[in-house]
Design a protein around this motif. Sequence first.
Motif, short mmCIF file in Angstrom:
data_model
loop_
_atom_site.label_atom_id
_atom_site.label_comp_id
_atom_site.label_asym_id
_atom_site.label_seq_id
_atom_site.Cartn_x
_atom_site.Cartn_y
_atom_site.Cartn_z
N LYS A 141 7.01 10.56 -0.36
CA LYS A 141 7.98 10.35 -1.05
C LYS A 141 9.18 9.14 -0.46
O LYS A 141 10.14 8.48 -0.96
CB LYS A 141 8.50 11.04 -2.26
CG LYS A 141 7.82 12.02 -3.07
CD LYS A 141 8.83 13.09 -3.70
CE LYS A 141 7.45 13.33 -4.66
NZ LYS A 141 8.02 14.43 -5.42
N VAL A 145 2.01 2.10 -3.61
CA VAL A 145 0.85 2.62 -3.93
C VAL A 145 0.82 4.34 -3.58
O VAL A 145 0.51 4.48 -4.72
CB VAL A 145 -0.42 1.54 -3.79
CG1 VAL A 145 -1.83 2.45 -4.27
CG2 VAL A 145 -0.38 0.68 -4.40
N ARG A 146 0.70 4.27 -2.64
CA ARG A 146 0.74 5.51 -2.25
C ARG A 146 1.68 6.64 -3.01
O ARG A 146 1.03 8.13 -3.32
CB ARG A 146 0.71 5.35 -0.91
CG ARG A 146 -0.44 6.03 -0.19
CD ARG A 146 -0.38 6.24 1.63
NE ARG A 146 -0.70 5.47 1.74
CZ ARG A 146 -0.31 4.37 2.18
NH1 ARG A 146 1.02 4.92 3.52
NH2 ARG A 146 -0.28 3.35 2.96
N LYS A 147 2.96 6.15 -2.60
CA LYS A 147 3.71 6.49 -3.67
C LYS A 147 3.79 6.56 -4.88
O LYS A 147 4.49 8.25 -5.32
CB LYS A 147 5.71 5.15 -3.47
CG LYS A 147 5.92 6.05 -2.21
CD LYS A 147 7.16 5.58 -1.46
CE LYS A 147 7.98 5.45 -0.71
NZ LYS A 147 9.38 4.43 -0.65
N GLN A 148 3.50 5.96 -5.42
CA GLN A 148 3.04 5.96 -6.85
C GLN A 148 1.44 6.97 -7.59
O GLN A 148 1.24 8.13 -8.30
CB GLN A 148 2.69 5.18 -7.82
CG GLN A 148 3.99 3.83 -7.78
CD GLN A 148 3.67 2.34 -8.30
OE1 GLN A 148 2.35 2.18 -8.99
NE2 GLN A 148 4.66 1.83 -8.41
N THR A 149 1.05 7.19 -6.62
CA THR A 149 -0.27 8.16 -7.06
C THR A 149 -0.38 9.32 -5.86
O THR A 149 -0.82 10.17 -6.89
CB THR A 149 -1.64 7.46 -6.13
OG1 THR A 149 -1.75 7.01 -4.60
CG2 THR A 149 -1.43 6.47 -6.95
N ILE A 150 0.62 9.61 -4.97
CA ILE A 150 0.79 11.22 -4.32
C ILE A 150 1.65 10.95 -5.22
O ILE A 150 2.98 11.51 -3.84
CB ILE A 150 0.07 10.77 -2.64
CG1 ILE A 150 -1.43 10.02 -2.37
CG2 ILE A 150 0.12 12.36 -2.20
CD1 ILE A 150 -1.36 9.53 -1.66
N THR A 151 2.06 12.28 -5.75
CA THR A 151 3.54 12.14 -6.25
C THR A 151 3.97 13.16 -5.60
O THR A 151 4.99 14.17 -5.69
CB THR A 151 3.59 12.54 -7.69
OG1 THR A 151 2.54 12.76 -8.27
CG2 THR A 151 3.52 10.96 -8.46
N SER A 189 1.15 -1.05 0.12
CA SER A 189 -0.30 0.28 -0.57
C SER A 189 0.96 0.91 -0.32
O SER A 189 0.30 2.05 -0.84
CB SER A 189 -0.78 -0.40 1.08
OG SER A 189 -0.07 0.42 2.57
#
Length: 157
Positions: A118, A106-112, A103
């Motif tokens: 990051k 996924v957060r790193k990829q969606t909340i850029t 998860s």
Amino acid sequence: MCHYNKDWENKYSWITKANVHTRAYCKICRNELAVAEGLKGVNQHASTKKHKEAESAQAKSQRMDSFFTPKGSAQSEKVSLAELADIFHSVKHHISYLAQDCSLNVRKQTITDSEIVKQMTGGRTKCTAIVNQVLYPYSMELVLEDLKEVMPFFRRY
């Protein structure tokens, strides 16, 4: 015969003094160079193919410092708090360490646009360490404090 001149460091950030006073050290090439002819030797080294290629590669590559937040900085504190809160949430809701790690990816990829997200890490090893060395001892302290205040099963004489 010339000797190394400390003033050259002002003009060339990549140069420093070597062990011998007639030589200088190039931080980029990681090589010593002769300065017996003075600044001419430094300029000759700067114009070599090896130095130019190393300088170009250094300019293109990211420094390792850019991947880490300085310890004790305000940003580091925010990242640590976010990681701790995230891991606490996972433990509270019985989310496995593997799912926690997934998860976070996924957060790193969606909340850029978040610098904190990051820099967060939360692999299984880190989650286990935080739970065992931070969350568990703190929760035990809280329980023991509660028991000291309210001891219905002990009689005090």
